[in-house]
Design a protein around this motif. Structure first.
Motif, PDB file in Angstrom:
ATOM      1  N   ASN A 127       0.647  -1.208  -0.473  1.00 57.30           N
ATOM      2  CA  ASN A 127      -0.247   0.128   0.101  1.00 57.30           C
ATOM      3  C   ASN A 127       1.128   0.802   0.587  1.00 57.30           C
ATOM      4  N   PRO A 128       0.863   1.994  -1.305  1.00 60.61           N
ATOM      5  CA  PRO A 128       1.829   2.984  -0.913  1.00 60.61           C
ATOM      6  C   PRO A 128       1.734   4.073   0.078  1.00 60.61           C
ATOM      7  N   ASN A 129       0.278   4.039   0.204  1.00 60.33           N
ATOM      8  CA  ASN A 129      -0.730   5.086   0.696  1.00 60.33           C
ATOM      9  C   ASN A 129      -0.680   4.732   2.496  1.00 60.33           C
ATOM     10  N   ALA A 130       0.213   3.681   2.942  1.00 57.16           N
ATOM     11  CA  ALA A 130      -0.059   3.510   4.196  1.00 57.16           C
ATOM     12  C   ALA A 130       1.173   4.225   5.449  1.00 57.16           C
ATOM     13  N   LEU A 131      -0.191   4.253   6.483  1.00 57.21           N
ATOM     14  CA  LEU A 131       0.393   4.777   7.482  1.00 57.21           C
ATOM     15  C   LEU A 131       1.675   4.278   7.991  1.00 57.21           C
ATOM     16  N   GLY A 132       2.473   2.769   7.664  1.00 61.57           N
ATOM     17  CA  GLY A 132       3.791   2.841   7.712  1.00 61.57           C
ATOM     18  C   GLY A 132       4.305   2.747   9.683  1.00 61.57           C
ATOM     19  N   ILE A 133       5.373   2.887   9.673  1.00 58.37           N
ATOM     20  CA  ILE A 133       5.611   2.155  10.704  1.00 58.37           C
ATOM     21  C   ILE A 133       7.307   3.939  10.470  1.00 58.37           C
ATOM     22  N   ALA A 134       7.250   4.672  11.750  1.00 58.05           N
ATOM     23  CA  ALA A 134       8.135   6.024  11.764  1.00 58.05           C
ATOM     24  C   ALA A 134       9.294   5.538  11.969  1.00 58.05           C
ATOM     25  N   ARG A 135       9.341   4.668  13.275  1.00 52.17           N
ATOM     26  CA  ARG A 135      10.421   4.038  13.686  1.00 52.17           C
ATOM     27  C   ARG A 135      10.383   3.250  14.823  1.00 52.17           C
ATOM     28  N   THR A 136      11.546   2.421  14.869  1.00 53.79           N
ATOM     29  CA  THR A 136      11.291   1.705  15.944  1.00 53.79           C
ATOM     30  C   THR A 136      12.311   1.544  17.131  1.00 53.79           C
ATOM     31  N   VAL A 137      11.725   2.095  18.618  1.00 52.79           N
ATOM     32  CA  VAL A 137      12.713   2.143  19.477  1.00 52.79           C
ATOM     33  C   VAL A 137      12.814   0.759  20.436  1.00 52.79           C
ATOM     34  N   LEU A 174      -5.492  -7.143  13.645  1.00 55.80           N
ATOM     35  CA  LEU A 174      -4.251  -7.583  12.005  1.00 55.80           C
ATOM     36  C   LEU A 174      -4.668  -6.904  10.730  1.00 55.80           C
ATOM     37  N   LYS A 175      -5.843  -7.275  10.299  1.00 59.34           N
ATOM     38  CA  LYS A 175      -5.742  -7.328   9.231  1.00 59.34           C
ATOM     39  C   LYS A 175      -5.952  -5.985   8.964  1.00 59.34           C
ATOM     40  N   THR A 176      -6.337  -4.719   9.769  1.00 56.60           N
ATOM     41  CA  THR A 176      -6.281  -3.891   9.281  1.00 56.60           C
ATOM     42  C   THR A 176      -4.641  -2.967   9.405  1.00 56.60           C
ATOM     43  N   LEU A 177      -3.918  -3.431  10.252  1.00 50.11           N
ATOM     44  CA  LEU A 177      -3.082  -3.214  11.122  1.00 50.11           C
ATOM     45  C   LEU A 177      -1.879  -3.075   9.634  1.00 50.11           C
ATOM     46  N   ALA A 178      -2.048  -4.703   9.222  1.00 47.43           N
ATOM     47  CA  ALA A 178      -1.561  -5.278   7.887  1.00 47.43           C
ATOM     48  C   ALA A 178      -1.615  -4.420   6.952  1.00 47.43           C
ATOM     49  N   GLU A 179      -2.444  -3.814   6.519  1.00 49.07           N
ATOM     50  CA  GLU A 179      -3.389  -3.590   4.820  1.00 49.07           C
ATOM     51  C   GLU A 179      -2.280  -1.967   5.405  1.00 49.07           C
ATOM     52  N   GLU A 180      -2.466  -1.369   6.631  1.00 49.07           N
ATOM     53  CA  GLU A 180      -1.668   0.016   6.337  1.00 49.07           C
ATOM     54  C   GLU A 180      -0.062  -0.321   6.821  1.00 49.07           C
ATOM     55  N   CYS A 181       0.289  -1.271   6.527  1.00 49.63           N
ATOM     56  CA  CYS A 181       2.049  -1.298   7.088  1.00 49.63           C
ATOM     57  C   CYS A 181       2.487  -1.006   8.354  1.00 49.63           C
TER      58      CYS A 181
END
Ligand SMILES: [Zn+2]
Length: 312
Positions: free
Chosen positions: A55-65, A108-115
């Motif tokens: 998904n090119p418009n995904a929310l994604g993950i900005a950083r990992t701590v 889980l499905k929603t989080l996956a769709e938004e990566c």
């Protein structure tokens, strides 16, 4: 203790005083109950390979701590004000009270769709009812902690100190049993009720405690819209924070797609929290889970050995 000194009680009125409406009847333990121990657990769950985001418009993950849980640090300004690690417009998504059929897989499905990702705080008992759902949470790469064995409020004066410790320890052992691997040493108190002596105890166990910065109040919401409205209103006011939600609840699962779109549109970024080392469970409680898991005793003979066609 450093930990106790860092704890700031918010008093009777808490933005995050959530989870109290946990009243759904747990599933019967019969068919879904664990029948046998999984293979011996490795020290930690293997890190899943990073999935490609379609998904090119995904929310994604900005950083990992990565969190060093030595001494039991506390997170979430509602109760713990020492560790202010989130930058402006950063959020951590947290989900309590699962795993639960339909709602957890939907989250889980929603989080996956938004990566993107979250920290899950499953209930020990629920983990023994639905280990396969909890395994899906781990397989998707989310962080998993614990939320006690039976969701007991640990400030309840009727509980002895041993019973309160058992709630904490058996919760972690149950999650470990369900996953076949030790979860993160991340813990959330039910209803965000923090008895000081258990805060100190978790410090000695090197387990981090998670309160929250803002509560979606999803457990009281009439519908998905209310979950979205309440969360966005609080988030826009605070500008960042650890957000408390429940993968156990239907309205949360329904709200999540739109909520994540709103996060993206508002310029919010998701931070992934992982632990430096997995939790060290205590053998006594691991054994108790195995003992429980052996009940009821059901024959494991294959159907062909039990049922024979003798006439047709
Ligand atoms: Zn809860």
């Amino acid at each position: 203790m450093r930990i106790a000194a860092g704890l700031i009680f918010a008093g009777a009125v808490s933005l995050c005083a959530s989870g109290v409406a946990w009243s759904q009847t747990p599933a019967p333990k019969s068919a879904a109950a664990p029948q046998a121990a999984p293979a011996p657990a490795p020290a930690a769950a293997p890190a899943p390979a990073k999935p490609v985001c379609a998904n090119p418009n995904a929310l994604g993950i900005a950083r990992t701590v990565e969190i060093d849980t030595t001494g039991g640090p506390g997170f979430g300004f509602e109760h713990f004000k020492q560790l202010d690690f989130l930058r402006d417009h950063e959020v951590v998504l947290t989900f309590d009270d699962g795993p639960w059929p339909l709602n957890t897989p939907s989250v889980l499905k929603t989080l996956a769709e938004e990566c993107t990702t979250g920290v899950f705080f499953p209930i020990g008992k629920h983990s023994t009812y639905y280990p396969e759902i909890l395994k899906q949470v781990a397989a998707a790469g989310h962080t998993i902690g614990s939320h006690t064995w039976s969701h007991a409020t640990l400030t309840n004066k009727k509980l002895t100190e041993d019973q309160r410790k058992e709630e904490i320890e058996k919760g972690f052992s149950a999650v470990k049993w369900a996953l076949g691997a030790s979860p993160s040493p991340f813990f959330r108190f039910p209803a965000l009720q923090h008895p000081p002596e258990m805060v100190t105890y978790l410090g000695t166990r090197n387990i981090a405690m998670f309160s929250c910065d803002l509560d979606s109040f999803d457990f009281k919401a009439r519908d998905a819209k209310q979950v979205i409205d309440v969360t966005m209103k609080k988030l826009d006011k605070l500008g960042k924070g650890i957000i408390l939600m429940h993968d156990f609840h239907k309205h949360t699962a329904e709200a999540l797609p739109e909520l994540l779109h709103r996060f993206k549109a508002g310029g919010y970024k998701v931070v992934k929290m992982i632990a430096k080392t997995p939790v060290q469970t205590i053998a006594q409680y691991d054994d108790e889970i195995l003992k429980d898991a052996k009940l009821p005793t059901v024959s494991s003979r294959p159907v062909s050995s039990v049922v024979q066609t003798i006439s047709e």
